[in-house]
Motif scaffolding. Structure first.
Motif, PDB file in Angstrom:
ATOM      1  N   ARG A 160       4.792  -3.862  49.575  1.00  0.00           N
ATOM      2  CA  ARG A 160       4.127  -3.693  51.379  1.00  0.00           C
ATOM      3  C   ARG A 160       5.645  -4.443  51.651  1.00  0.00           C
ATOM      4  O   ARG A 160       5.910  -3.476  53.203  1.00  0.00           O
ATOM      5  CB  ARG A 160       3.046  -4.838  51.433  1.00  0.00           C
ATOM      6  N   ASP A 161       5.902  -5.527  50.785  1.00  0.00           N
ATOM      7  CA  ASP A 161       7.100  -5.710  52.091  1.00  0.00           C
ATOM      8  C   ASP A 161       8.817  -4.291  51.578  1.00  0.00           C
ATOM      9  O   ASP A 161       9.728  -4.162  52.688  1.00  0.00           O
ATOM     10  CB  ASP A 161       8.180  -6.569  51.257  1.00  0.00           C
ATOM     11  N   THR A 162       8.002  -3.772  50.703  1.00  0.00           N
ATOM     12  CA  THR A 162       9.538  -2.187  51.293  1.00  0.00           C
ATOM     13  C   THR A 162       8.763  -1.098  51.661  1.00  0.00           C
ATOM     14  O   THR A 162       9.597  -0.327  52.593  1.00  0.00           O
ATOM     15  CB  THR A 162      10.096  -2.345  50.145  1.00  0.00           C
ATOM     16  N   ALA A 163       7.744  -0.813  51.411  1.00  0.00           N
ATOM     17  CA  ALA A 163       7.013   0.729  51.101  1.00  0.00           C
ATOM     18  C   ALA A 163       6.631   0.645  53.019  1.00  0.00           C
ATOM     19  O   ALA A 163       6.844   1.854  53.273  1.00  0.00           O
ATOM     20  CB  ALA A 163       5.802   0.579  51.259  1.00  0.00           C
ATOM     21  N   ILE A 164       6.634   0.363  53.615  1.00  0.00           N
ATOM     22  CA  ILE A 164       6.099   0.036  55.169  1.00  0.00           C
ATOM     23  C   ILE A 164       7.924   0.488  55.505  1.00  0.00           C
ATOM     24  O   ILE A 164       7.673   0.879  56.895  1.00  0.00           O
ATOM     25  CB  ILE A 164       5.586  -0.501  55.623  1.00  0.00           C
ATOM     26  N   LEU A 165       8.923  -0.051  54.895  1.00  0.00           N
ATOM     27  CA  LEU A 165      10.371   0.094  56.347  1.00  0.00           C
ATOM     28  C   LEU A 165      10.916   1.537  56.025  1.00  0.00           C
ATOM     29  O   LEU A 165      11.205   1.701  56.384  1.00  0.00           O
ATOM     30  CB  LEU A 165      11.039  -1.104  55.287  1.00  0.00           C
ATOM     31  N   PHE A 166      11.034   2.238  55.034  1.00  0.00           N
ATOM     32  CA  PHE A 166      11.957   3.327  54.284  1.00  0.00           C
ATOM     33  C   PHE A 166      10.871   4.673  54.283  1.00  0.00           C
ATOM     34  O   PHE A 166       9.711   5.033  54.464  1.00  0.00           O
ATOM     35  CB  PHE A 166      12.220   3.525  52.984  1.00  0.00           C
ATOM     36  N   GLY A 167      12.573   5.498  55.027  1.00  0.00           N
ATOM     37  CA  GLY A 167      12.080   7.047  55.027  1.00  0.00           C
ATOM     38  C   GLY A 167      13.236   7.764  54.747  1.00  0.00           C
ATOM     39  O   GLY A 167      14.121   7.141  53.829  1.00  0.00           O
ATOM     40  N   ASP A 168      13.523   8.888  53.901  1.00  0.00           N
ATOM     41  CA  ASP A 168      13.971  10.139  53.622  1.00  0.00           C
ATOM     42  C   ASP A 168      14.834  10.932  55.170  1.00  0.00           C
ATOM     43  O   ASP A 168      14.561  10.799  55.539  1.00  0.00           O
ATOM     44  CB  ASP A 168      13.797  10.828  53.464  1.00  0.00           C
ATOM     45  N   GLY A 169      16.142  11.139  54.465  1.00  0.00           N
ATOM     46  CA  GLY A 169      16.900  11.931  55.447  1.00  0.00           C
ATOM     47  C   GLY A 169      18.169  11.945  54.932  1.00  0.00           C
ATOM     48  O   GLY A 169      18.934  11.200  54.130  1.00  0.00           O
ATOM     49  N   ALA A 170      18.970  12.698  56.089  1.00  0.00           N
ATOM     50  CA  ALA A 170      20.296  12.862  56.063  1.00  0.00           C
ATOM     51  C   ALA A 170      20.849  13.217  57.461  1.00  0.00           C
ATOM     52  O   ALA A 170      20.514  13.491  58.524  1.00  0.00           O
ATOM     53  CB  ALA A 170      20.992  13.907  55.160  1.00  0.00           C
ATOM     54  N   GLY A 171      22.621  12.504  57.230  1.00  0.00           N
ATOM     55  CA  GLY A 171      22.846  13.236  58.757  1.00  0.00           C
ATOM     56  C   GLY A 171      24.349  13.436  58.299  1.00  0.00           C
ATOM     57  O   GLY A 171      24.633  12.530  57.723  1.00  0.00           O
ATOM     58  N   ALA A 172      24.887  14.124  59.198  1.00  0.00           N
ATOM     59  CA  ALA A 172      26.883  14.182  58.735  1.00  0.00           C
ATOM     60  C   ALA A 172      27.342  14.379  59.723  1.00  0.00           C
ATOM     61  O   ALA A 172      26.991  14.054  60.613  1.00  0.00           O
ATOM     62  CB  ALA A 172      26.741  15.886  58.406  1.00  0.00           C
ATOM     63  N   ALA A 173      28.590  14.670  59.553  1.00  0.00           N
ATOM     64  CA  ALA A 173      29.170  14.068  61.395  1.00  0.00           C
ATOM     65  C   ALA A 173      31.176  14.729  59.857  1.00  0.00           C
ATOM     66  O   ALA A 173      31.164  14.726  59.153  1.00  0.00           O
ATOM     67  CB  ALA A 173      30.225  13.146  61.256  1.00  0.00           C
ATOM     68  N   LEU A 174      31.351  15.962  60.894  1.00  0.00           N
ATOM     69  CA  LEU A 174      32.965  16.529  60.246  1.00  0.00           C
ATOM     70  C   LEU A 174      34.147  16.111  61.465  1.00  0.00           C
ATOM     71  O   LEU A 174      33.822  15.699  62.928  1.00  0.00           O
ATOM     72  CB  LEU A 174      32.813  18.098  60.671  1.00  0.00           C
ATOM     73  N   LEU A 175      35.107  15.461  60.668  1.00  0.00           N
ATOM     74  CA  LEU A 175      35.683  14.672  61.720  1.00  0.00           C
ATOM     75  C   LEU A 175      37.249  15.787  61.854  1.00  0.00           C
ATOM     76  O   LEU A 175      37.545  16.920  60.746  1.00  0.00           O
ATOM     77  CB  LEU A 175      36.163  13.667  60.255  1.00  0.00           C
ATOM     78  N   ARG A 176      38.109  15.988  62.751  1.00  0.00           N
ATOM     79  CA  ARG A 176      39.696  16.275  62.584  1.00  0.00           C
ATOM     80  C   ARG A 176      40.595  15.249  63.075  1.00  0.00           C
ATOM     81  O   ARG A 176      39.580  14.535  64.164  1.00  0.00           O
ATOM     82  CB  ARG A 176      39.432  17.366  63.359  1.00  0.00           C
ATOM     83  N   PRO A 177      42.120  16.069  63.340  1.00  0.00           N
ATOM     84  CA  PRO A 177      43.080  14.643  63.881  1.00  0.00           C
ATOM     85  C   PRO A 177      42.752  14.423  64.933  1.00  0.00           C
ATOM     86  O   PRO A 177      42.220  15.879  65.523  1.00  0.00           O
ATOM     87  CB  PRO A 177      44.065  15.534  63.179  1.00  0.00           C
TER      88      PRO A 177
END
Length: 355
Positions: A160-177
Motif C-alpha cells: 500500500r505504501d507504494t502501489a497507490i502512488l505510481f503511474g506510468d507515462g512519458a513526456g518529452a521536450a525538443l530544445l534548440r539554441p
C-alpha cells in the motif's frame, strides 16, 4: 546573435491507455485502503498503468515523436534531433541503454543517445545536460525524454505504501539554441545529491551489490521500498532549498514566479514546497490527481498539461523542481514555452525505424 542558452521548442506526451481509479486499484490488488483515504493522503484519484506489452521504450518513442511533431508545427519544418537523452529508472533492459533504440525507432539511427538515471529528478538533470551541450556548441537540437513504467517493473502491487502512488507515462521536450529572453528559454539550474540517504528509497536487490537470488535476499527485494516519512522530510527540504538557489542564480525572487511545476510526487509534498516558497495556489500547475507519480516523466507531463490547458502562458517566469531516490534533486528556471504539445499513444516495438 550567438546562442546563450537552450530554448524548449517542442513538447510531447504519451500515456498508456488504461486509466485505473483508486477504487479499481484497491479491488484488483486487494489493498487495505479506500478511495477517500488515498485521495486525502496523496491527492491522487487515478493513474495510467502500462500493460505487459507496453515498455518504457514504447512510451518514450511516442512522447519523443510527439515533441518532434510539436516542434515542426511551430517551426514550419521538420527538425532532426542530434542527441537523445532519456531520463528513466525503468529501462527496457538492464543492458543496453534504451535511448539508442528510441532514437532508432524515431528514424535517427546513428544519432548519439544515452540513458540518464536520477530517479524522479531525472528530467531536470537531463535538461541541464542538454542546455550545457547546446551552449558548449556540441549539439543544436537535443531531444530530452522522461519515461517510466514503475507499475510493471518496480512496484509491489500489494504494498500500500507504494502501489497507490505510481503511474506510468512519458513526456518529452525538443530544445534548440536561443537567447534568454525568448519564450521557452532555460535560465539557471541547481542540482544536488545525498548518497548517504540512498536507503530512504531503494530497490534492495537486482544490481551488482546484491544480485537477485544472492544469499540473504528475500522475495520482493526487486521492488521499490520507501521510508515515507523520511522521503517527505527530505523532499520538502531539498526542493525548497534547490528552488531558492536556482531563483537566486536567475535573479528572480519567489514573488517573480508565475508558473510553478513540481515533480508530481504527492500533493502534501507539492503544497509544502510551494507554501514555503510563498507561491499562490493559482500559480501551481500539475496533473497528479489524474496521473499519480510518474517519476522522471512527471515534470514534462505536467509542463505539457499546463501548456495544453493554457494554464500558463508563453514567456511567464517558470520554476521546475524535482526530488527522487539517490537521493537526487534539482531545479530549473525558464520562460514558459510557446510550443503546443502533442500527445501520442504508445505503440508496441516492431523493430522498424519510422520517419
Amino acid at each position: 546573435m550567438p546562442a546563450t542558452t537552450a530554448v524548449l521548442c517542442g513538447l510531447g506526451a504519451s500515456l498508456p491507455q488504461q486509466a485505473v481509479s483508486n477504487s479499481r486499484l484497491i479491488a484488483d490488488n486487494r489493498l487495505d485502503s479506500d478511495d477517500q483515504w488515498i485521495l486525502q493522503r496523496t491527492g491522487i484519484a487515478s493513474r495510467h498503468m502500462a500493460d505487459a506489452r507496453t515498455s518504457t521504450g514504447d512510451l518514450a518513442t511516442a512522447a519523443g515523436r510527439a515533441a518532434l511533431d510539436s516542434a515542426a508545427e511551430l517551426a514550419g519544418t521538420r527538425i532532426h534531433p542530434d542527441i537523445v537523452l532519456l531520463a528513466t529508472t525503468t529501462p527496457d533492459h538492464r543492458c543496453p541503454a534504451t535511448a539508442p533504440e528510441v532514437a532508432h525507432r524515431l528514424g535517427h539511427t546513428g544519432t548519439p543517445a544515452l540513458d540518464l538515471s536520477a530517479a524522479c529528478a531525472g528530467f531536470v538533470y537531463a535538461l541541464t545536460v542538454a542546455r550545457a551541450l547546446i551552449t558548449a556548441g556540441h549539439c543544436t537540437h537535443p531531444l530530452v525524454i522522461g519515461a517510466e513504467t514503475y507499475t510493471t517493473t518496480l512496484i509491489d502491487p500489494h504494498d500500500r505504501d507504494t502501489a497507490i502512488l505510481f503511474g506510468d507515462g512519458a513526456g518529452a521536450a525538443l530544445l534548440r539554441p536561443g537567447t534568454p529572453t525568448e519564450p521557452g528559454a532555460l535560465q539557471a539550474a541547481d542540482l544536488g545529491s545525498d548518497g548517504a540517504r540512498a536507503a530512504y528509497a531503494q530497490v534492495p536487490a537486482g544490481g551488482s551489490r546484491t544480485p537477485l537470488g544472492a544469499p540473504g535476499t528475500h522475495p520482493g527485494d526487486h521492488h521499490l521500498r520507501m521510508n515515507g516519512r523520511a522521503v517527505y522530510t527530505q523532499a520538502v527540504r531539498r526542493m525548497t532549498s534547490s528552488a531558492l538557489t536556482a531563483l537566486e542564480k536567475t535573479g528572480w525572487t519567489t514573488h517573480d514566479v508565475e508558473a510553478f511545476i513540481s515533480h508530481q510526487a504527492n500533493q502534501r509534498i507539492i503544497d509544502a514546497v510551494a507554501d514555503r516558497l510563498h507561491i499562490p495556489a493559482a500559480r501551481r500547475h500539475g496533473n497528479l490527481r489524474e496521473l499519480g507519480n510518474t517519476a522522471a516523466a512527471s515534470i514534462p507531463l505536467a509542463l505539457a498539461d499546463a501548456a495544453t490547458r493554457r494554464a500558463a502562458h508563453p514567456g511567464q517566469r517558470t520554476l521546475l523542481t524535482g526530488f527522487g531516490a539517490g537521493l537526487a534533486w534539482g531545479s530549473h528556471t525558464l520562460l514558459f514555452p510557446e510550443a503546443r504539445p502533442r500527445t501520442l499513444p504508445p505503440h508496441p516495438h516492431d523493430d522498424k525505424a519510422t520517419p
